[in-house]
Design an enzyme around this catalytic site. Sequence first.
Site, PDB file in Angstrom:
ATOM      1  N   HIS A 250       0.871  -1.190   0.000  1.00 49.75           N
ATOM      2  CA  HIS A 250       0.000   0.000   0.000  1.00 49.75           C
ATOM      3  C   HIS A 250       0.900   1.230   0.000  1.00 49.75           C
ATOM      4  O   HIS A 250       1.582   1.467   0.993  1.00 49.75           O
ATOM      5  CB  HIS A 250      -0.876   0.050   1.240  1.00 49.75           C
ATOM      6  CG  HIS A 250      -1.750  -1.155   1.451  1.00 49.75           C
ATOM      7  ND1 HIS A 250      -1.342  -2.279   2.151  1.00 49.75           N
ATOM      8  CD2 HIS A 250      -3.025  -1.417   1.047  1.00 49.75           C
ATOM      9  CE1 HIS A 250      -2.333  -3.155   2.198  1.00 49.75           C
ATOM     10  NE2 HIS A 250      -3.362  -2.664   1.537  1.00 49.75           N
ATOM     11  N   TYR A 300      -4.876   3.741   3.338  1.00 49.60           N
ATOM     12  CA  TYR A 300      -5.851   4.661   3.920  1.00 49.60           C
ATOM     13  C   TYR A 300      -5.209   5.799   4.707  1.00 49.60           C
ATOM     14  O   TYR A 300      -5.788   6.872   4.849  1.00 49.60           O
ATOM     15  CB  TYR A 300      -6.766   3.909   4.890  1.00 49.60           C
ATOM     16  CG  TYR A 300      -7.636   2.852   4.278  1.00 49.60           C
ATOM     17  CD1 TYR A 300      -8.587   3.174   3.320  1.00 49.60           C
ATOM     18  CD2 TYR A 300      -7.531   1.514   4.676  1.00 49.60           C
ATOM     19  CE1 TYR A 300      -9.415   2.205   2.780  1.00 49.60           C
ATOM     20  CE2 TYR A 300      -8.349   0.544   4.141  1.00 49.60           C
ATOM     21  CZ  TYR A 300      -9.296   0.890   3.197  1.00 49.60           C
ATOM     22  OH  TYR A 300     -10.109  -0.068   2.664  1.00 49.60           O
ATOM     23  N   THR A 336      -7.491   3.079  -5.757  1.00 50.04           N
ATOM     24  CA  THR A 336      -7.572   3.414  -4.337  1.00 50.04           C
ATOM     25  C   THR A 336      -7.917   2.172  -3.528  1.00 50.04           C
ATOM     26  O   THR A 336      -8.472   1.198  -4.043  1.00 50.04           O
ATOM     27  CB  THR A 336      -8.644   4.486  -4.058  1.00 50.04           C
ATOM     28  OG1 THR A 336      -9.951   3.881  -4.080  1.00 50.04           O
ATOM     29  CG2 THR A 336      -8.574   5.632  -5.028  1.00 50.04           C
ATOM     30  N   ASP A 337      -7.628   2.225  -2.244  1.00 45.70           N
ATOM     31  CA  ASP A 337      -8.115   1.193  -1.343  1.00 45.70           C
ATOM     32  C   ASP A 337      -9.628   1.347  -1.202  1.00 45.70           C
ATOM     33  O   ASP A 337     -10.222   2.330  -1.627  1.00 45.70           O
ATOM     34  CB  ASP A 337      -7.411   1.277   0.013  1.00 45.70           C
ATOM     35  CG  ASP A 337      -7.215  -0.090   0.638  1.00 45.70           C
ATOM     36  OD1 ASP A 337      -8.085  -0.962   0.423  1.00 45.70           O
ATOM     37  OD2 ASP A 337      -6.213  -0.302   1.347  1.00 45.70           O
ATOM     38  N   TRP A 338     -10.248   0.402  -0.540  1.00 47.79           N
ATOM     39  CA  TRP A 338     -11.707   0.278  -0.555  1.00 47.79           C
ATOM     40  C   TRP A 338     -12.409   1.306   0.339  1.00 47.79           C
ATOM     41  O   TRP A 338     -12.017   1.528   1.478  1.00 47.79           O
ATOM     42  CB  TRP A 338     -12.089  -1.127  -0.099  1.00 47.79           C
ATOM     43  CG  TRP A 338     -12.418  -2.091  -1.201  1.00 47.79           C
ATOM     44  CD1 TRP A 338     -13.472  -2.945  -1.219  1.00 47.79           C
ATOM     45  CD2 TRP A 338     -11.727  -2.316  -2.431  1.00 47.79           C
ATOM     46  NE1 TRP A 338     -13.469  -3.679  -2.394  1.00 47.79           N
ATOM     47  CE2 TRP A 338     -12.419  -3.313  -3.153  1.00 47.79           C
ATOM     48  CE3 TRP A 338     -10.594  -1.751  -3.022  1.00 47.79           C
ATOM     49  CZ2 TRP A 338     -12.022  -3.769  -4.410  1.00 47.79           C
ATOM     50  CZ3 TRP A 338     -10.189  -2.201  -4.259  1.00 47.79           C
ATOM     51  CH2 TRP A 338     -10.897  -3.195  -4.938  1.00 47.79           C
TER      52      TRP A 338
END
Length: 633
Positions: A250, A300, A336-338
Amino acid sequence: MRIDCTVAGLAALASGCMALSTKSHMPRSNSLSRRTESTPIYKDASYCIDERVEDLLSRMTIQEKAGQLFHDRLFDGPLGDEGSGNNIHNSTSNMISDKFMTHFNLASDITNATETAEFINRMQDLALQTRLGIPVTVSTDPRHSFTENLGTGFKAGVFSQWPETVGLAALRDPYVVRKFAEIAKEEYIAVGIRAALHPQVDLATEPRWARISNTWGENSTLTSELIAEYIKGFQGNKLGPQSVKTVTKHFPGGGPVEHGEDSHFAYGKNQTYPGKNLEEHLMPFRAAIAAGATEIMPYYSRPIGTEYDPVAFSFNKQIVTDLLRNELGFEGIVLTDWGLITDTYIMGQYMPARAWGVENLTELQRATRILDAGCDQFGGEQRPELIIQLVQEGIVSEDRIDVSVRRLLREKFILGLFDNPFVDPAAAGRVVGNDYFVRLGREAQRRSYTLLSNKEDIAPLKAIGESTKFYIEGFNASFIESRNYTVVHSPEEADYALLRYNAPYEARPGGFEANMHAGSLAFNETEKARQTRIYSTVPTIVDIVMDRPAVIPEIIEQAKAVFASYGSDSNAFLDVVFGVAVPEGKLPFDLPGSMEAVEAQMEDVPFDTRNPVFKFGHGLRYADRCASSSKCS
């Protein structure tokens, strides 16, 4: 046939494609002109990929473009199924036919490869019935590890079962990593999965973090070396029709989370750099890009203690555009992350959008900020109406949307999905979980075991017979009994104790949150006392399943032998204990000696925990007589 229209590709062609025009395309011959009157350029494999992309893009409405920017989960089953209760969701049919989405994360366990392949074929057939017939790209979180952490991975199911990636790191064998990736790729492709939402290349510099099991440990050099093999195993030397694309995550490294708390949650939103060590966390991403990474996912968190704005990474133009694209030279897709835009429920637990640092923005403003940062696709969302509104109101230009859609479409063409989106369900049943793949996975489980301590060379157990009695915890008695040994109910009755424990953690509330192993790395005093009674009663061998480093100096001191494992079944443990297999693993991180030392360390600096019980790289071996024999007894 796929034609490459890159500069290098054109130079290699004896007779190259016509010059690319984003406005029109001149036919290359009268016969080809006649043929393309009924066949759009984007459906004609004799054209260059870039030409096909531009032709398709020119035909798309803003609604169809907006759908490409979303990548959400879907569930195996009837295409019109909308679920119920805590599992209510928009149907697959709705997302494909009405929202024009074509990127999905398969959120179901795979228990029958043939049935999964049939489901994905039905989904591809539905996609081909839309106006433009854009095929679907199906992705998955990690699936091949024996262990399971809901929310960040899935059960292996019928796939071959391997240790977690931190276990592959313990083996330190680039060949095994490449082999694993090639096998996982074959099993993914067989069922129709063409995108891996991994590798996770965060450095495990904060030992309390709940997501260490999917990392490659604490060392940036080892991580960089192994993930290059991993990416090439999935993608090949160049992404193509026989590849599974990887999503490296990430960015810019999720390991240094403040106090070890995960940024899925508001209390873990900060990523901190007291050691000013961001550059080391970038090393694996530089290696991934050099190895051909085509897609990267930011985390995030929001950066604290750096030159960058304290805004979550996917909203942060300094991170995505200035650092990732301009400084590191990444030209691929940023996913993007969720769940960065929409509040939702996960496993029954309310989860606000992870818009850390911009919580007060509206959903429309969040989408704008993510696009402005330089991201291409929204993970875990299905809100194309926001993009349509942004363009219609002139807040975001359609040209900006085209930049991301072009990248996403091009990848589909490169993967060959426009030319052959379907798979053979019967072949899927033969390929997935075949004997050879399963055997290699089991071997890796056993080899990755790390022997931490071995007093009096108790392991492997020798000169034991059917009359030997075992007290066990943490696994089913049938595993022992199938080997014709006796299981007893108390340590006092036993000749040996065999214990399998998860690394310590503090239970958290909620549905999703409860699956995160976080907090203290030490057993509480009550549990320590209970275990001590066992160690003082009977010679004991302990296996600690280390999804995180564990603070266990008392176990090292009191037990006769201690192993670390990283995702393995109970037969793997017993094979190692009885000498059927030999442990080869080396610790992929330091093992701290106390929680006080953990709390005093800096989150972003590796190997700075004072006086660890064992350091990175520790791992004993059995005697040479065991290493040269298939069994020690």
